[in-house]
Write an enzyme that holds these catalytic residues in place. Structure first.
Site, PDB file in Angstrom:
ATOM      1  N   LYS A 121     -43.270   7.986  36.145  1.00  0.00           N
ATOM      2  CA  LYS A 121     -42.093   8.455  35.406  1.00  0.00           C
ATOM      3  C   LYS A 121     -42.450   9.215  34.133  1.00  0.00           C
ATOM      4  O   LYS A 121     -41.800  10.196  33.791  1.00  0.00           O
ATOM      5  CB  LYS A 121     -41.169   7.275  35.058  1.00  0.00           C
ATOM      6  CG  LYS A 121     -40.802   6.400  36.246  1.00  0.00           C
ATOM      7  CD  LYS A 121     -39.972   7.143  37.286  1.00  0.00           C
ATOM      8  CE  LYS A 121     -39.786   6.313  38.528  1.00  0.00           C
ATOM      9  NZ  LYS A 121     -40.240   6.810  39.789  1.00  0.00           N
ATOM     10  N   HIS A 240     -28.203  -2.499  40.254  1.00  0.00           N
ATOM     11  CA  HIS A 240     -29.039  -1.396  40.711  1.00  0.00           C
ATOM     12  C   HIS A 240     -29.052  -1.225  42.219  1.00  0.00           C
ATOM     13  O   HIS A 240     -29.895  -0.526  42.766  1.00  0.00           O
ATOM     14  CB  HIS A 240     -30.465  -1.516  40.173  1.00  0.00           C
ATOM     15  CG  HIS A 240     -30.488  -1.593  38.678  1.00  0.00           C
ATOM     16  ND1 HIS A 240     -29.990  -0.594  37.884  1.00  0.00           N
ATOM     17  CD2 HIS A 240     -30.879  -2.577  37.832  1.00  0.00           C
ATOM     18  CE1 HIS A 240     -30.097  -0.941  36.617  1.00  0.00           C
ATOM     19  NE2 HIS A 240     -30.623  -2.148  36.564  1.00  0.00           N
ATOM     20  N   ARG A 297     -37.795  10.863  49.210  1.00  0.00           N
ATOM     21  CA  ARG A 297     -37.553  10.358  50.557  1.00  0.00           C
ATOM     22  C   ARG A 297     -36.163  10.788  51.025  1.00  0.00           C
ATOM     23  O   ARG A 297     -35.376  11.308  50.242  1.00  0.00           O
ATOM     24  CB  ARG A 297     -37.584   8.829  50.528  1.00  0.00           C
ATOM     25  CG  ARG A 297     -36.526   8.270  49.579  1.00  0.00           C
ATOM     26  CD  ARG A 297     -36.364   6.768  49.653  1.00  0.00           C
ATOM     27  NE  ARG A 297     -35.210   6.330  48.870  1.00  0.00           N
ATOM     28  CZ  ARG A 297     -35.214   6.067  47.560  1.00  0.00           C
ATOM     29  NH1 ARG A 297     -36.334   6.215  46.871  1.00  0.00           N
ATOM     30  NH2 ARG A 297     -34.123   5.693  46.949  1.00  0.00           N
TER      31      ARG A 297
HETATM   32  C1  MV4 Z   1     -30.922   4.581  31.853  1.00  0.00           C
HETATM   33  C2  MV4 Z   1     -29.639   4.158  31.506  1.00  0.00           C
HETATM   34  C3  MV4 Z   1     -29.211   4.438  30.235  1.00  0.00           C
HETATM   35  N1  MV4 Z   1     -30.007   5.096  29.377  1.00  0.00           N
HETATM   36  N2  MV4 Z   1     -31.683   5.237  30.978  1.00  0.00           N
HETATM   37  C4  MV4 Z   1     -31.134   2.327  36.066  1.00  0.00           C
HETATM   38  C5  MV4 Z   1     -32.080   2.533  37.204  1.00  0.00           C
HETATM   39  C6  MV4 Z   1     -33.114   3.460  36.709  1.00  0.00           C
HETATM   40  N3  MV4 Z   1     -33.532   4.367  37.743  1.00  0.00           N
HETATM   41  C7  MV4 Z   1     -32.494   4.164  35.565  1.00  0.00           C
HETATM   42  N4  MV4 Z   1     -31.351   3.389  35.161  1.00  0.00           N
HETATM   43  C8  MV4 Z   1     -30.716   3.637  33.976  1.00  0.00           C
HETATM   44  N5  MV4 Z   1     -31.427   4.333  33.065  1.00  0.00           N
HETATM   45  C9  MV4 Z   1     -31.222   5.475  29.769  1.00  0.00           C
HETATM   46  N6  MV4 Z   1     -31.997   6.114  28.892  1.00  0.00           N
HETATM   47  C10 MV4 Z   1     -28.875   3.458  32.434  1.00  0.00           C
HETATM   48  C11 MV4 Z   1     -29.419   3.186  33.667  1.00  0.00           C
HETATM   49  C12 MV4 Z   1     -28.563   2.448  34.562  1.00  0.00           C
HETATM   50  C13 MV4 Z   1     -28.119   2.982  35.743  1.00  0.00           C
HETATM   51  C14 MV4 Z   1     -28.513   4.248  36.159  1.00  0.00           C
HETATM   52  C15 MV4 Z   1     -28.077   4.756  37.332  1.00  0.00           C
HETATM   53  C16 MV4 Z   1     -27.208   4.020  38.114  1.00  0.00           C
HETATM   54  C17 MV4 Z   1     -26.814   2.767  37.748  1.00  0.00           C
HETATM   55  C18 MV4 Z   1     -27.262   2.237  36.563  1.00  0.00           C
HETATM   56  C19 MV4 Z   1     -26.840   0.962  36.184  1.00  0.00           C
HETATM   57  C20 MV4 Z   1     -27.296   0.441  35.017  1.00  0.00           C
HETATM   58  C21 MV4 Z   1     -28.166   1.174  34.204  1.00  0.00           C
END
Ligand code: MV4
Length: 504
Positions: A121, A240, A297
């Site tokens: 990442k 998630h 994917r």
């Molecule tokens: C974040 C965020 C808020 N701020 N990054 C969750 C999974 C991971 N791939 C990235 N995620 C998040 N990153 C920052 N800087 C909130 C999430 C997140 C989220 C993102 C996508 C879909 C659902 C989510 C549920 C909770 C938090």
């Protein structure tokens, strides 16, 4: 997709509904399919549907579906020149991808260098920033020590988020609202990342509050030709795990869509990515978008893109992997109508979504215009406990979003799956919810609006399930007979079903 001969035979290194999906694409392209199965999956649907099926080991996935030696050996033994990894298991494993390259087997997915770059990442963030892609403000290298982190966090501004560099799927993630919380969050994040990925590198990002998750589907051929197939809105998630996805996203207008689509192409070109992949974005309240990560994917939710663009993504993957050039051109691609997908997991929504394995006693699949059911199970089969609990996906298409919601509710109402618990009643209430219905749901939707669902629904759900079970057992056992004159009105399974459908 013109010119270039396709493979004769493909091995599918996966199980369940996605293996079935790939088998269908193979059939349509005139390619023979080879399935693989663990001891728990001897009788699984994908084995019955593949042209051939080979055992690859005991039930635990580490010894079967994740066993690279056995999978590659199975491909060689059956004369397969290509492997489709589906999603999960070996799909984003750069070692496996490299093993295939070395063994002269085509991995139907991206090249190993691109897979490696997007799997890291922090490296991906640096590469994307350099390419002029908007990234979430934050660190560009992994955190060295807590002092440096504290300084960085002050610079970024609280709240910040601790993230695992090897991460994805929310593991190792922590929200930090002030400096006093930073140390424990770093510690917890490192510990979780170490146990999940064997790598404890973490970094900090500005925390985006209540974002939407919008992702873009991309296809890129080996010559670098890259197109996007628009977006999927995936904000409806629980811990998630995505539950409902749709396309188009109700949050985008044509201008933003075009900007994000062009950015998605830029991301993939910067990563020298090939085959099918997805660029994830977070969209904040002010509709600013940020690059999040690349999913290297075919994704679970790919069908909503297929329904609105008319493109078969799996056939495209196979074509590009066999060296064909993309015949799709960006200007010719468009979105027509609206598609929604609901995931059917073997989980009990009335009991904290605990896994619900067991025997499928009865399955009645929904059907009708604009209804697609991607399914990996059948009546009489035992759902094993060893794997991801996804059983099937219900996808609907209609002219507009409201019509798609209605069609989804109708199809969920027709869907009968007895023997194990499923989230079908929960899904109906999600789609009925006014916030969802208005297209206003963010990633906080389930927590904010569905938290008390189980407590409210429990008794009603039990009654409804009992009703449906009784009705279907009656239908199965007693062929309809003409009631004798003067007899008391017989129990009508159909009437009971009508009540079930109405959600009584
Ligand atoms: C974040 C965020 C808020 N701020 N990054 C969750 C999974 C991971 N791939 C990235 N995620 C998040 N990153 C920052 N800087 C909130 C999430 C997140 C989220 C993102 C996508 C879909 C659902 C989510 C549920 C909770 C938090």
């Amino acid at each position: 997709m013109a010119e270039g001969k396709l493979f004769d035979k493909i091995l599918i290194a996966n199980r369940g509904e996605i293996a079935v999906r790939v088998i269908r694409a193979c059939r349509e392209l005139g390619i023979r399919s080879v399935g693989v199965y663990s001891e728990a999956d001897r009788a699984a649907l994908h084995c019955r549907m593949a042209d051939e099926a080979v055992p690859v080991g005991p039930a635990p996935s580490l010894e079967s579906y994740l066993n690279m030696d056995r999978i590659i050996e199975a491909a060689k033994r059956t004369g397969c020149r290509a492997i489709h990894p589906g999603y999960g298991f070996l799909a984003e494993n750069a070692d496996f991808c490299r093993r295939c390259e070395k063994e002269d087997i085509v991995f139907i997915g991206p090249n190993s260098a691109a897979l490696e770059l997007v799997g890291d990442k922090v490296r991906a963030r640096r590469a994307m920033e350099k390419a002029g892609v908007p990234i979430i403000p934050g660190m560009k290298s992994v955190a060295a020590d807590d002092e440096e982190c504290a300084a960085q966090a002050r610079k970024i501004g609280y709240p910040v988020m601790v993230k695992a560099s090897a991460g994805g799927g929310g593991k190792g993630m922590r929200i930090v609202s002030g400096e006093d919380e930073l140390r424990p969050a770093l510690e917890a994040g490192r510990r979780e990342a170490k146990s999940a990925f064997g790598d404890d590198s973490v970094y900090l990002e500005k925390y985006i509050e209540e974002p939407r998750h919008v992702e873009f589907q991309v296809l890129a051929d080996d010559s670098g030709d890259t197109v996007h197939l628009f977006e999927r809105e995936c904000s409806i998630q629980r811990r998630h795990q995505k539950i409902v996805e749709e396309s188009p996203s109700p949050a985008l207008d044509p201008e933003l869509r075009m900007k994000m689509g062009e950015t998605a192409r830029k991301v993939m070109m910067a990563a020298k990515y090939n085959n099918a992949g997805t660029v994830e974005f977070l969209l904040d309240r002010n509709k600013r978008f940020y690059f999040l990560e690349v999913n290297a994917r075919l994704q679970v939710e790919h069908p909503v893109t297929e329904m609105v663009t008319g493109v078969d993504l799996v056939q495209q993957q196979i074509g590009m992997a066999s060296g064909r050039k993309l015949s799709l051109r960006q200007e010719e691609l468009g979105q027509r109508g609206h598609a929604i997908e609901c995931r059917i997991y073997a989980e009990d929504p009335t009991n904290n979504f605990l896994p619900s394995p067991g025997r499928i006693l009865y399955l009645k699949e929904p059907s009708g215009p604009g209804v697609r059911h991607d399914c990996g199970i059948y009546s009489g089969w035992d759902v094993p406990i060893h794997y991801d609990p996804i059983l099937a996906k219900l996808i609907v298409w209609a002219e507009d979003r409201e019509a798609a919601c209605r069609r989804m509710l109708s199809a969920l109402g027709d869907y009968v799956l007895l023997g194990i618990r499923t989230p079908i009643p929960f899904l109906r209430d999600v789609v009925r919810h006014p916030v969802f219905r208005e297209g206003k749901a963010t990633t906080g939707f389930i927590k904010e609006h569905m938290e008390g669902w189980a407590a409210e629904a429990k008794d009603g759900e039990k009654r409804r399930l009992a009703l449906a079970a009784a009705a279907y057992l009656a239908l199965d056992r007693k062929p309809a007979s003409r009631p004798t004159a003067g007899a008391r009105e017989a129990y009508s399974p159909w009437k009971a079903l009508g009540r079930w459908r109405q959600g009584e």
